[in-house]
Design a protein around this motif. Sequence first.
Motif, PDB file in Angstrom:
ATOM      1  N   LEU A 452      36.964  36.940  -7.376  1.00  0.00           N
ATOM      2  CA  LEU A 452      36.549  35.747  -6.626  1.00  0.00           C
ATOM      3  C   LEU A 452      35.183  35.943  -6.003  1.00  0.00           C
ATOM      4  O   LEU A 452      34.322  35.052  -6.038  1.00  0.00           O
ATOM      5  CB  LEU A 452      37.581  35.418  -5.549  1.00  0.00           C
ATOM      6  N   LEU A 453      34.951  37.125  -5.403  1.00  0.00           N
ATOM      7  CA  LEU A 453      33.659  37.381  -4.765  1.00  0.00           C
ATOM      8  C   LEU A 453      32.528  37.387  -5.787  1.00  0.00           C
ATOM      9  O   LEU A 453      31.416  36.921  -5.507  1.00  0.00           O
ATOM     10  CB  LEU A 453      33.708  38.715  -4.020  1.00  0.00           C
ATOM     11  N   GLN A 454      32.773  37.920  -6.986  1.00  0.00           N
ATOM     12  CA  GLN A 454      31.741  37.906  -8.017  1.00  0.00           C
ATOM     13  C   GLN A 454      31.339  36.486  -8.392  1.00  0.00           C
ATOM     14  O   GLN A 454      30.182  36.230  -8.736  1.00  0.00           O
ATOM     15  CB  GLN A 454      32.242  38.647  -9.266  1.00  0.00           C
ATOM     16  N   HIS A 455      32.269  35.549  -8.330  1.00  0.00           N
ATOM     17  CA  HIS A 455      31.955  34.148  -8.639  1.00  0.00           C
ATOM     18  C   HIS A 455      31.362  33.409  -7.442  1.00  0.00           C
ATOM     19  O   HIS A 455      30.563  32.495  -7.605  1.00  0.00           O
ATOM     20  CB  HIS A 455      33.226  33.437  -9.105  1.00  0.00           C
ATOM     21  N   VAL A 456      31.755  33.819  -6.228  1.00  0.00           N
ATOM     22  CA  VAL A 456      31.348  33.093  -5.015  1.00  0.00           C
ATOM     23  C   VAL A 456      29.955  33.503  -4.545  1.00  0.00           C
ATOM     24  O   VAL A 456      29.136  32.657  -4.176  1.00  0.00           O
ATOM     25  CB  VAL A 456      32.401  33.338  -3.910  1.00  0.00           C
ATOM     26  N   LEU A 457      29.648  34.803  -4.543  1.00  0.00           N
ATOM     27  CA  LEU A 457      28.414  35.295  -3.920  1.00  0.00           C
ATOM     28  C   LEU A 457      27.147  34.676  -4.509  1.00  0.00           C
ATOM     29  O   LEU A 457      26.217  34.348  -3.757  1.00  0.00           O
ATOM     30  CB  LEU A 457      28.354  36.825  -4.026  1.00  0.00           C
ATOM     31  N   PRO A 458      27.015  34.489  -5.848  1.00  0.00           N
ATOM     32  CA  PRO A 458      25.771  33.881  -6.362  1.00  0.00           C
ATOM     33  C   PRO A 458      25.519  32.471  -5.873  1.00  0.00           C
ATOM     34  O   PRO A 458      24.392  31.990  -5.926  1.00  0.00           O
ATOM     35  CB  PRO A 458      25.978  33.915  -7.890  1.00  0.00           C
ATOM     36  N   GLN A 459      26.567  31.773  -5.375  1.00  0.00           N
ATOM     37  CA  GLN A 459      26.372  30.412  -4.898  1.00  0.00           C
ATOM     38  C   GLN A 459      25.764  30.367  -3.498  1.00  0.00           C
ATOM     39  O   GLN A 459      25.210  29.347  -3.090  1.00  0.00           O
ATOM     40  CB  GLN A 459      27.708  29.662  -4.888  1.00  0.00           C
ATOM     41  N   LEU A 460      25.856  31.460  -2.730  1.00  0.00           N
ATOM     42  CA  LEU A 460      25.475  31.466  -1.315  1.00  0.00           C
ATOM     43  C   LEU A 460      23.994  31.784  -1.147  1.00  0.00           C
ATOM     44  O   LEU A 460      23.401  32.533  -1.933  1.00  0.00           O
ATOM     45  CB  LEU A 460      26.305  32.496  -0.557  1.00  0.00           C
ATOM     46  N   SER A 461      23.419  31.247  -0.090  1.00  0.00           N
ATOM     47  CA  SER A 461      22.019  31.544   0.242  1.00  0.00           C
ATOM     48  C   SER A 461      21.874  32.925   0.856  1.00  0.00           C
ATOM     49  O   SER A 461      20.834  33.566   0.696  1.00  0.00           O
ATOM     50  CB  SER A 461      21.475  30.485   1.210  1.00  0.00           C
ATOM     51  N   HIS A 462      22.894  33.394   1.578  1.00  0.00           N
ATOM     52  CA  HIS A 462      22.826  34.697   2.239  1.00  0.00           C
ATOM     53  C   HIS A 462      24.092  35.501   1.896  1.00  0.00           C
ATOM     54  O   HIS A 462      24.992  35.677   2.747  1.00  0.00           O
ATOM     55  CB  HIS A 462      22.700  34.525   3.758  1.00  0.00           C
ATOM     56  N   PRO A 463      24.207  36.018   0.676  1.00  0.00           N
ATOM     57  CA  PRO A 463      25.430  36.726   0.275  1.00  0.00           C
ATOM     58  C   PRO A 463      25.662  38.013   1.047  1.00  0.00           C
ATOM     59  O   PRO A 463      26.797  38.399   1.299  1.00  0.00           O
ATOM     60  CB  PRO A 463      25.202  36.986  -1.220  1.00  0.00           C
ATOM     61  N   HIS A 464      24.585  38.726   1.447  1.00  0.00           N
ATOM     62  CA  HIS A 464      24.764  40.002   2.144  1.00  0.00           C
ATOM     63  C   HIS A 464      25.405  39.798   3.518  1.00  0.00           C
ATOM     64  O   HIS A 464      26.327  40.536   3.902  1.00  0.00           O
ATOM     65  CB  HIS A 464      23.416  40.712   2.278  1.00  0.00           C
ATOM     66  N   SER A 465      24.937  38.807   4.263  1.00  0.00           N
ATOM     67  CA  SER A 465      25.545  38.533   5.563  1.00  0.00           C
ATOM     68  C   SER A 465      26.980  38.030   5.403  1.00  0.00           C
ATOM     69  O   SER A 465      27.842  38.304   6.242  1.00  0.00           O
ATOM     70  CB  SER A 465      24.700  37.506   6.320  1.00  0.00           C
ATOM     71  N   PHE A 466      27.244  37.297   4.308  1.00  0.00           N
ATOM     72  CA  PHE A 466      28.613  36.837   4.044  1.00  0.00           C
ATOM     73  C   PHE A 466      29.552  38.026   3.883  1.00  0.00           C
ATOM     74  O   PHE A 466      30.635  38.079   4.484  1.00  0.00           O
ATOM     75  CB  PHE A 466      28.601  35.960   2.795  1.00  0.00           C
ATOM     76  N   MET A 467      29.144  39.012   3.053  1.00  0.00           N
ATOM     77  CA  MET A 467      29.991  40.176   2.825  1.00  0.00           C
ATOM     78  C   MET A 467      30.137  41.023   4.088  1.00  0.00           C
ATOM     79  O   MET A 467      31.202  41.586   4.357  1.00  0.00           O
ATOM     80  CB  MET A 467      29.404  41.020   1.685  1.00  0.00           C
ATOM     81  N   ALA A 468      29.052  41.139   4.852  1.00  0.00           N
ATOM     82  CA  ALA A 468      29.138  41.907   6.094  1.00  0.00           C
ATOM     83  C   ALA A 468      30.152  41.285   7.051  1.00  0.00           C
ATOM     84  O   ALA A 468      30.932  41.990   7.698  1.00  0.00           O
ATOM     85  CB  ALA A 468      27.755  41.988   6.746  1.00  0.00           C
ATOM     86  N   LYS A 469      30.165  39.955   7.115  1.00  0.00           N
ATOM     87  CA  LYS A 469      31.113  39.277   7.996  1.00  0.00           C
ATOM     88  C   LYS A 469      32.545  39.456   7.486  1.00  0.00           C
ATOM     89  O   LYS A 469      33.485  39.710   8.263  1.00  0.00           O
ATOM     90  CB  LYS A 469      30.757  37.787   8.072  1.00  0.00           C
ATOM     91  N   VAL A 470      32.746  39.350   6.159  1.00  0.00           N
ATOM     92  CA  VAL A 470      34.084  39.511   5.583  1.00  0.00           C
ATOM     93  C   VAL A 470      34.615  40.922   5.847  1.00  0.00           C
ATOM     94  O   VAL A 470      35.754  41.120   6.301  1.00  0.00           O
ATOM     95  CB  VAL A 470      34.048  39.220   4.071  1.00  0.00           C
ATOM     96  N   ASN A 471      33.795  41.934   5.586  1.00  0.00           N
ATOM     97  CA  ASN A 471      34.223  43.318   5.804  1.00  0.00           C
ATOM     98  C   ASN A 471      34.514  43.586   7.272  1.00  0.00           C
ATOM     99  O   ASN A 471      35.454  44.313   7.611  1.00  0.00           O
ATOM    100  CB  ASN A 471      33.153  44.286   5.290  1.00  0.00           C
ATOM    101  N   GLY A 472      33.692  43.010   8.145  1.00  0.00           N
ATOM    102  CA  GLY A 472      33.928  43.215   9.573  1.00  0.00           C
ATOM    103  C   GLY A 472      35.229  42.580  10.037  1.00  0.00           C
ATOM    104  O   GLY A 472      35.952  43.147  10.874  1.00  0.00           O
ATOM    105  N   LEU A 473      35.593  41.411   9.499  1.00  0.00           N
ATOM    106  CA  LEU A 473      36.832  40.752   9.919  1.00  0.00           C
ATOM    107  C   LEU A 473      38.063  41.492   9.415  1.00  0.00           C
ATOM    108  O   LEU A 473      39.122  41.485  10.064  1.00  0.00           O
ATOM    109  CB  LEU A 473      36.851  39.306   9.415  1.00  0.00           C
ATOM    110  N   TYR A 474      37.972  42.133   8.253  1.00  0.00           N
ATOM    111  CA  TYR A 474      39.120  42.883   7.745  1.00  0.00           C
ATOM    112  C   TYR A 474      39.415  44.115   8.595  1.00  0.00           C
ATOM    113  O   TYR A 474      40.516  44.677   8.529  1.00  0.00           O
ATOM    114  CB  TYR A 474      38.884  43.307   6.298  1.00  0.00           C
TER     115      TYR A 474
END
Length: 910
Positions: A452-474
Amino acid sequence: MNLLTRLRLSPIRLKLFFVASLLMALVVGLFTTFSALLTGEAIRIHMDQALQQRTLLALQSTTRFLESQRLNLALLGSTPAVRVYLQNPAMISISQPGLDTLFQQELDNKPWFSSIMLMHGDLVVYRHRHPTLIPHQGIELFGLAEQPITTLENDPYRGEILLRVPLIIPHREDEPYAIAARINPSQLQLQLFQTGGEDHVGSILFAPLDHNNHPMFKDVDQIDPHWQQLLEQGIPQWAWHHQRPLQTKSFYLHGRRHAIYPFAVFGHEPVSIKRTIITQQIFILVAVGAALLAVGLVGISRMSGQITAPITQLANEAYQRVHQALPNLDIDHQRLNDRRDRQNEVVTLGTLLDLLLDELLRHTQDLTSRVQAQTQDLTQANARLLEEIEQRRTAEEELREHQELLHDILETSVDGFLVVDRKGNVTHSNQRFAQMWQIPESIIMQQDESLLLQHVLPQLSHPHSFMAKVNGLYEDDQFSLDELMFRDGRVFERHSRPLYHNGDMVGRLWQFRDITREREQQRQLQTAKDRAESANAAKSAFLATMSHEIRTPLNGIIGMLEHLRQEPLEAALKERFDLICRSSEVLLDLLNNILDFSKIEADQLRFESIPYRPKQLIQDGIELHKLLAHEKGIDLSCHCHPNLPSSSMGDPTRIRQILINLVSNAIKFTETGYVQIEAYLEEGAPAQLHINVSDSGSGIPEAQLAQLFTPFTQADGSISRRHGGTGLGLAISKRLVEAMYGQISVTSQVGEGSSFLMTIPHQPPSQALLLEQGMDDLLAVVSSLEILLVEDDPINQVVARGLLQREGHRVTLAKDGLEALDLFQLDRFDLILMDIRMPRLNGLDTTRRIRARERGHGVTSPIPVIGLTADVLKETLIEGDEVGMQEIITKPVRLETLKRAIARAMHHKT
């Protein structure tokens, strides 16, 4: 016995060692071969890149050097000796010796110059070179009139560089004069790229180019002998379209030419360097391969022993255990021992397995009978198990119905939902989630968060901050709410909360909502707001500019009227003169109102905080309107309460402007009766100063009071026809009062009159400020001064000079900033009046240069500079302070204002 037979009968350890050794030797050989090939290619690429970078740096260094020499030529061409020589042909015999000396010094300091010339178009009118001097004569150089840097192709100068800088000679601006210099490439080579050493690694050669981009070399015999081989073999084969360095039998060669100017640089490196490095690398690789092979053989030997030892031990232990476990087994132990000694361990194990298989078959029949007996027991247990399964199926059916209901609820939601467990596996998601993220069903079915992340990240303007937020919430159990920006402009709102089961966190719920339409509506509202503010700023800037353009000629009108006011006039002429004066004052007030309003709209208004006398300010307002009130038969009076302070801090100019607006409005709309000003202080924290202007006029209807302070609005449309005005006075007054942290209010009754109350903060001034204010009054008259007047407008020159001369000052006139700098350097002045807007050099830049000269000469008491301008924008006043102006006077210039400004400037100087 051949090798195959011996190998077949050899122990298993020897077989394993032999096969592994062959494979190890093959791997090491392949590794050494491919490593040598890759190393050679890597060295070639590195050498190519290093040579290309070196030639690029050499080209940039040459370009900067030639540009710096053109700058030196420009400075040399601006010297008085050159200008006198070209400007006065009749004085050539007088000016030439000085020019010869100047040029000879330049040639002595710069050995790469062959000669320095003065040119007129393509014609050389003067030349100086080593060792002889050639007098004024024409030497034609072809096609050089417009080229700053070029090469000479006509003998005897072929192969030399010519630098050319245009000159502008006073009174001969239209004639194409220029200063030029010939540069000897050999001297330039020595200056920039002097080489040495036996191998000449990194050598650079400078080469002028002809019109066909072919290198030209002057004084070939003086070139480094090592370059002779390059000139014969390499450079003739070089083509400018080559991307990589050219390789010949003996060296690598790379050249770069300038994109605009006709010259190039060549660099080379010997091929022997690459061969030496590759040979060394091959030796190292062979040594490493041999070492690896030796270590591998030792390791294989140890590993084969470790592998076969357990097999041998297993065969021995198997034999002992079979003998112990089955002592009655019918086997020939002596025959088995003989086979074990002659064959390898695997054959021994095979023999033992055959014996065990026979024994197993004998026990199978016994086991079958026992299984049949236990089958009946299992059938009864199975019946009980089926009953339990039916009960569980019923419970699962109920659970499935609840899950379907929950699924239907999630599918009808406008939000996208995703549930992920602690291991990163997707457990639930709805169709809305797949639609929002445009995820194919095949990926959803796999339930893998990484896919899912491989398909979602290319759509976002800021994928790195998205992943940082996801990892931090887990990593914690916090609730989260934020927004996600997509590359295609969409905006999602993301909610995330932890999921718990029996008190333990089992995963996370992710909820997504599409808020693109809401954000687009907000953006449109913001765009509309920005456009409105931009239009308002453009309107204010236009009003300020128009007011400035009108104030300049108005300065001349009012200034000339100031002169005429001192002359005796006849009664009839004086009446007309007073009418002109009042009309000009009305026009000036109108322009001031328009300019003040535009400055307020553009946030350009600037306020002072200086001591002032409230009572004196009110009396000045009454004195200004006394004649107008007398002509209308109106009683104009004031009442100052005993607690009114004698002084206060604030902006007296703006307070006076507000008071004048209120009093003039009261007189304008009062036909009979009175106009009264009342002032008092309200004690408190903070203290408030109240000024109330009341009248017995017609009054204002209550319905129109709300729009009274709106710009360009009057209580009645007929007022502008009967009394005139723009409707800006009260609007400006309200904004000025609010900018000073005060308030203005109005009360009125139709037929009885109106009352305007202005309230502003009161701040007592310090004793030092009061003393300085008193000094301003005492210094209003100063002794005769030597004043430099810098003004470009002829009418304003007459006005300012007349005002200054009337006060006994001596005035020297400069028409612009450049002329003012020359006069400032030649004479000593007491004060400078500087117009800010002037051609050629404006007043701000002129003042900046004057302060720089004073600092350069160590002046401790700089000359006072007072600015004159019709532009009273805040930026202009701030920049005037920054460049060193004591203060700035706005046009039209009043005599009293000018006197006080001069007095303050001279007081601060002393």
